[in-house]
Design a protein around this motif. Structure first.
Motif, PDB file in Angstrom:
ATOM      1  N   VAL A 326      17.374   4.884  11.645  1.00  0.00           N
ATOM      2  CA  VAL A 326      17.097   5.593  10.402  1.00  0.00           C
ATOM      3  C   VAL A 326      16.878   7.056  10.726  1.00  0.00           C
ATOM      4  CG1 VAL A 326      16.075   3.581   9.301  1.00  0.00           C
ATOM      5  CG2 VAL A 326      14.615   5.119  10.607  1.00  0.00           C
ATOM      6  N   PRO A 327      16.925   7.951   9.733  1.00  0.00           N
ATOM      7  CA  PRO A 327      16.683   9.364  10.022  1.00  0.00           C
ATOM      8  C   PRO A 327      15.361   9.573  10.733  1.00  0.00           C
ATOM      9  CG  PRO A 327      17.518   9.088   7.796  1.00  0.00           C
ATOM     10  CD  PRO A 327      17.259   7.710   8.333  1.00  0.00           C
ATOM     11  N   GLY A 328      15.403  10.333  11.842  1.00  0.00           N
ATOM     12  CA  GLY A 328      14.186  10.550  12.618  1.00  0.00           C
ATOM     13  C   GLY A 328      13.663   9.262  13.226  1.00  0.00           C
ATOM     14  N   GLY A 329      14.586   8.366  13.630  1.00  0.00           N
ATOM     15  CA  GLY A 329      14.182   7.040  14.102  1.00  0.00           C
ATOM     16  C   GLY A 329      13.189   7.075  15.241  1.00  0.00           C
ATOM     17  N   THR A 330      13.375   7.985  16.198  1.00  0.00           N
ATOM     18  CA  THR A 330      12.480   8.048  17.357  1.00  0.00           C
ATOM     19  C   THR A 330      11.062   8.362  16.935  1.00  0.00           C
ATOM     20  OG1 THR A 330      14.327   8.884  18.672  1.00  0.00           O
ATOM     21  CG2 THR A 330      12.133   9.088  19.624  1.00  0.00           C
ATOM     22  N   VAL A 331      10.892   9.409  16.153  1.00  0.00           N
ATOM     23  CA  VAL A 331       9.547   9.809  15.757  1.00  0.00           C
ATOM     24  C   VAL A 331       8.944   8.800  14.789  1.00  0.00           C
ATOM     25  CG1 VAL A 331      10.217  11.288  13.812  1.00  0.00           C
ATOM     26  CG2 VAL A 331       8.154  11.816  15.103  1.00  0.00           C
ATOM     27  N   MET A 332       9.766   8.173  13.926  1.00  0.00           N
ATOM     28  CA  MET A 332       9.254   7.148  13.025  1.00  0.00           C
ATOM     29  C   MET A 332       8.734   5.949  13.803  1.00  0.00           C
ATOM     30  SD  MET A 332       9.284   7.806   9.770  1.00  0.00           S
ATOM     31  CE  MET A 332       9.228   6.134   9.118  1.00  0.00           C
ATOM     32  N   ALA A 333       9.511   5.508  14.807  1.00  0.00           N
ATOM     33  CA  ALA A 333       9.102   4.349  15.597  1.00  0.00           C
ATOM     34  C   ALA A 333       7.868   4.630  16.431  1.00  0.00           C
ATOM     35  CB  ALA A 333      10.258   3.912  16.499  1.00  0.00           C
ATOM     36  N   SER A 334       7.658   5.897  16.785  1.00  0.00           N
ATOM     37  CA  SER A 334       6.552   6.235  17.691  1.00  0.00           C
ATOM     38  C   SER A 334       5.297   6.706  16.972  1.00  0.00           C
ATOM     39  CB  SER A 334       7.004   7.323  18.673  1.00  0.00           C
ATOM     40  OG  SER A 334       7.304   8.528  17.985  1.00  0.00           O
ATOM     41  N   ILE A 335       5.275   6.628  15.646  1.00  0.00           N
ATOM     42  CA  ILE A 335       4.080   7.046  14.916  1.00  0.00           C
ATOM     43  C   ILE A 335       2.846   6.309  15.436  1.00  0.00           C
ATOM     44  CG2 ILE A 335       2.919   6.903  12.677  1.00  0.00           C
ATOM     45  CD1 ILE A 335       5.527   7.568  11.339  1.00  0.00           C
ATOM     46  N   GLY A 336       3.053   5.040  15.777  1.00  0.00           N
ATOM     47  CA  GLY A 336       1.920   4.240  16.252  1.00  0.00           C
ATOM     48  C   GLY A 336       1.240   4.826  17.471  1.00  0.00           C
ATOM     49  N   ILE A 337       2.023   5.236  18.472  1.00  0.00           N
ATOM     50  CA  ILE A 337       1.391   5.774  19.679  1.00  0.00           C
ATOM     51  C   ILE A 337       0.941   7.219  19.477  1.00  0.00           C
ATOM     52  CG2 ILE A 337       2.488   4.210  21.314  1.00  0.00           C
ATOM     53  CD1 ILE A 337       4.591   6.318  21.869  1.00  0.00           C
ATOM     54  N   VAL A 338       1.538   7.925  18.517  1.00  0.00           N
ATOM     55  CA  VAL A 338       1.017   9.253  18.176  1.00  0.00           C
ATOM     56  C   VAL A 338      -0.397   9.111  17.614  1.00  0.00           C
ATOM     57  CG1 VAL A 338       1.300  11.252  16.654  1.00  0.00           C
ATOM     58  CG2 VAL A 338       3.284  10.274  17.794  1.00  0.00           C
ATOM     59  N   LEU A 339      -0.598   8.055  16.822  1.00  0.00           N
ATOM     60  CA  LEU A 339      -1.920   7.799  16.249  1.00  0.00           C
ATOM     61  C   LEU A 339      -2.902   7.260  17.279  1.00  0.00           C
ATOM     62  CD1 LEU A 339      -0.800   6.106  12.916  1.00  0.00           C
ATOM     63  CD2 LEU A 339      -2.057   8.253  13.084  1.00  0.00           C
ATOM     64  N   SER A 340      -2.469   6.232  18.009  1.00  0.00           N
ATOM     65  CA  SER A 340      -3.413   5.505  18.868  1.00  0.00           C
ATOM     66  C   SER A 340      -3.622   6.161  20.222  1.00  0.00           C
ATOM     67  CB  SER A 340      -2.934   4.064  19.069  1.00  0.00           C
ATOM     68  OG  SER A 340      -1.668   4.044  19.711  1.00  0.00           O
ATOM     69  N   VAL A 341      -2.559   6.668  20.840  1.00  0.00           N
ATOM     70  CA  VAL A 341      -2.684   7.256  22.173  1.00  0.00           C
ATOM     71  C   VAL A 341      -3.136   8.714  22.103  1.00  0.00           C
ATOM     72  CG1 VAL A 341      -1.460   7.843  24.304  1.00  0.00           C
ATOM     73  CG2 VAL A 341      -0.957   5.689  23.136  1.00  0.00           C
ATOM     74  N   LEU A 342      -2.495   9.495  21.220  1.00  0.00           N
ATOM     75  CA  LEU A 342      -2.827  10.914  21.121  1.00  0.00           C
ATOM     76  C   LEU A 342      -3.987  11.182  20.167  1.00  0.00           C
ATOM     77  CD1 LEU A 342       0.743  12.531  21.017  1.00  0.00           C
ATOM     78  CD2 LEU A 342      -0.719  12.085  23.003  1.00  0.00           C
ATOM     79  N   GLY A 343      -4.278  10.220  19.289  1.00  0.00           N
ATOM     80  CA  GLY A 343      -5.410  10.383  18.383  1.00  0.00           C
ATOM     81  C   GLY A 343      -5.153  11.324  17.224  1.00  0.00           C
ATOM     82  N   PHE A 344      -3.893  11.491  16.818  1.00  0.00           N
ATOM     83  CA  PHE A 344      -3.580  12.378  15.696  1.00  0.00           C
ATOM     84  C   PHE A 344      -4.067  11.768  14.386  1.00  0.00           C
ATOM     85  CE2 PHE A 344       0.110  15.335  17.091  1.00  0.00           C
ATOM     86  CZ  PHE A 344      -0.569  15.635  18.268  1.00  0.00           C
ATOM     87  N   ASP A 345      -4.373  12.632  13.416  1.00  0.00           N
ATOM     88  CA  ASP A 345      -4.687  12.167  12.073  1.00  0.00           C
ATOM     89  C   ASP A 345      -3.448  12.313  11.191  1.00  0.00           C
ATOM     90  OD1 ASP A 345      -4.462  14.867  11.608  1.00  0.00           O
ATOM     91  OD2 ASP A 345      -6.592  15.201  11.224  1.00  0.00           O
ATOM     92  N   ALA A 346      -3.629  12.073   9.878  1.00  0.00           N
ATOM     93  CA  ALA A 346      -2.481  12.101   8.960  1.00  0.00           C
ATOM     94  C   ALA A 346      -1.815  13.470   8.931  1.00  0.00           C
ATOM     95  CB  ALA A 346      -2.940  11.711   7.552  1.00  0.00           C
ATOM     96  N   THR A 347      -2.598  14.531   8.993  1.00  0.00           N
ATOM     97  CA  THR A 347      -2.028  15.873   8.966  1.00  0.00           C
ATOM     98  C   THR A 347      -1.170  16.128  10.203  1.00  0.00           C
ATOM     99  OG1 THR A 347      -3.894  16.734   7.687  1.00  0.00           O
ATOM    100  CG2 THR A 347      -2.566  18.342   8.883  1.00  0.00           C
ATOM    101  N   GLY A 348      -1.667  15.716  11.353  1.00  0.00           N
ATOM    102  CA  GLY A 348      -0.913  15.897  12.588  1.00  0.00           C
ATOM    103  C   GLY A 348       0.401  15.145  12.571  1.00  0.00           C
ATOM    104  N   VAL A 349       0.373  13.898  12.101  1.00  0.00           N
ATOM    105  CA  VAL A 349       1.595  13.091  12.022  1.00  0.00           C
ATOM    106  C   VAL A 349       2.591  13.728  11.059  1.00  0.00           C
ATOM    107  CG1 VAL A 349       2.534  10.875  11.267  1.00  0.00           C
ATOM    108  CG2 VAL A 349       0.460  10.936  12.664  1.00  0.00           C
ATOM    109  N   ALA A 350       2.103  14.185   9.909  1.00  0.00           N
ATOM    110  CA  ALA A 350       2.987  14.798   8.923  1.00  0.00           C
ATOM    111  C   ALA A 350       3.647  16.051   9.479  1.00  0.00           C
ATOM    112  CB  ALA A 350       2.206  15.137   7.655  1.00  0.00           C
ATOM    113  N   LEU A 351       2.896  16.845  10.212  1.00  0.00           N
ATOM    114  CA  LEU A 351       3.440  18.076  10.776  1.00  0.00           C
ATOM    115  C   LEU A 351       4.517  17.768  11.806  1.00  0.00           C
ATOM    116  CD1 LEU A 351       3.059  21.077  10.414  1.00  0.00           C
ATOM    117  CD2 LEU A 351       1.327  21.052  12.207  1.00  0.00           C
ATOM    118  N   VAL A 352       4.267  16.773  12.664  1.00  0.00           N
ATOM    119  CA  VAL A 352       5.257  16.367  13.659  1.00  0.00           C
ATOM    120  C   VAL A 352       6.515  15.827  12.977  1.00  0.00           C
ATOM    121  CG1 VAL A 352       5.755  14.731  15.520  1.00  0.00           C
ATOM    122  CG2 VAL A 352       3.564  15.909  15.474  1.00  0.00           C
ATOM    123  N   LEU A 353       6.330  14.974  11.971  1.00  0.00           N
ATOM    124  CA  LEU A 353       7.466  14.403  11.248  1.00  0.00           C
ATOM    125  C   LEU A 353       8.343  15.491  10.629  1.00  0.00           C
ATOM    126  CD1 LEU A 353       5.875  11.376   9.350  1.00  0.00           C
ATOM    127  CD2 LEU A 353       7.746  11.241  10.986  1.00  0.00           C
TER     128      LEU A 353
END
Length: 391
Positions: A326-353
């Motif tokens: 899907v569009p942006g498949g890599t970053v979409m699939a990795s949202i989980g580790i962005v949240l759990s490993v890096l500790g990003f919040d919703a704003t951080g994830v949105a900015l990366v996306l």
């Protein structure tokens, strides 16, 4: 597919522009409503994260089953090592270059977001790491036991997850992005950091070209052939990938480019290029690693520590191999580790996306062009074997 990609990228760009405009001129009452919408949409998106992991990673493992020949195993290993190497290269560049970009921390903003009107918590069915471990265990067990019924269920789960992503997550992403950029602009982060983002995009593009040069250099050493015999044919594929932002949409052109090279065996090209378009995402991984480090510095005041980043890139390589189409498949699939490993919040994830989606075409072009290098490596490893031994 191309129309869907074009439509999404237009909506995301419009979302960024509209959100920034609203945030710069809106009053506190409007921002409260926008922040509430952002929170609710974020709850939906993050609820789906474990489902995405189970729905994409587990079937990807199960699909290997008895078809996993030596060449398949070699291609998967090469794709993972390329993604891991690109991630490590990007991480080293991040620790080296980002401190010199004069990034001001977001906490220095003049305004703060007021409290949202209400909160509707939608907790995920399980933690991200639990979903990842479960996906790996179930996928491997399905392959070992030959559980045909479970395998069919996993493929159905994959289709269901794709439908959830395409019909729910992708449509609400532009609204989530608009709300996020409204709050960022209201705080003052956008106006302060725009020059930084432009510099980062240029750095990423240079990184893509360096990594491709390294990949083709290794391919030349392994195959004993001049890698330019392959690389020189990839101009049309690179430009097509820039235009489509999709490895799948670029596949016919990429395959034609690879087969037009006199350095590649046709059978190896026909095997490696389609598979590479699915599992080899070195450019996307390189991009995401650098972006998460920049976003971490902007929003949280510092880059993630080295042990955390090492864990992140090791897992990201796995997610890249099984990333959804899907569009942006890599970053979409990795949202989980962005949240759990890096500790990003919703704003951080949105900015990366958002940043990832806007420049995703160049990451895709790097992925597609890199497939030619992996095909050349396979040609060097298997060229002395007969067709029967390769099959």
């Amino acid at each position: 597919m191309k129309k869907m990609l074009d439509s999404l990228i237009v909506k995301l760009v419009l979302g960024v522009l509209l959100g920034t405009f609203i945030g710069l001129y809106a009053g506190e009452k409007v921002i409260v409503l926008i922040a509430t919408v952002k929170y609710l949409l974020g709850q939906i998106i993050f609820f789906v994260v474990p489902i995405i992991i189970l729905g994409f990673i587990t079937p990807a493992i199960a699909r290997l089953k008895s078809n996993a020949s030596k060449m398949l195993g070699a291609m998967i290993l090469l794709a993972y090592l390329s993604s891991l190497g690109a991630a490590a290269f990007s991480m080293i560049a991040g620790y080296t270059l980002i401190p010199n970009l004069n990034i001001s921390v977001a906490s220095e903003s003049l305004r703060t977001i007021p409290e949202i009107i209400f909160k509707l918590n939608i907790p995920p069915i399980m933690s991200v790491m639990s979903a990842l471990v479960l996906a790996i265990f179930v996928g491997l067990a399905t392959v070992r036991t030959g559980a045909k019924y479970v395998e069919k269920i996993l493929y159905d789960l994959n289709n269901i997850t794709l439908d959830i992503v395409n019909k729910i997550i992708i449509p609400i992403l532009p609204f989530f992005i608009t709300a996020t950029f409204s709050t960022l602009a209201y705080e003052g982060i956008i106006t302060k950091q725009l020059p930084i983002f432009l510099k980062v995009v240029v750095i990423i593009l240079i990184g893509h070209f360096i990594w491709l040069a390294l990949l083709y250099g290794i391919a030349g050493l392994v195959s004993g052939k001049n890698p330019m015999r392959v690389l020189k044919e990839y101009g049309p594929a690179y430009l097509t990938a820039v235009g489509t932002m999709s490895s799948a949409a670029t596949l016919p052109v990429a395959l034609k480019c690879a087969k037009s090279s006199d350095a590649l065996d046709d059978e190896i090209a026909e095997f490696a290029i389609p598979l590479g378009s699915t599992i080899h995402l070195c450019g996307s991984v390189l991009t995401e690693v650098f972006f998460v480090m920049v976003v971490s510095k902007i929003l949280y005041g510092s880059m993630p520590p080295l042990p955390t980043m090492i864990l992140f890139i090791v897992l990201l390589g796995i997610f890249a191999v099984g990333a959804p189409g899907v569009p942006g498949g890599t970053v979409m699939a990795s949202i989980g580790i962005v949240l759990s490993v890096l500790g990003f919040d919703a704003t951080g994830v949105a900015l990366v996306l958002t940043i990832f989606a806007i420049q995703d075409s160049f990451g895709t072009a790097c992925n597609v062009t890199g497939d030619g290098a992996l095909a050349l490596i396979l040609d060097g490893l298997f060229k002395k074997k007969s067709k029967r031994e390769i099959a």
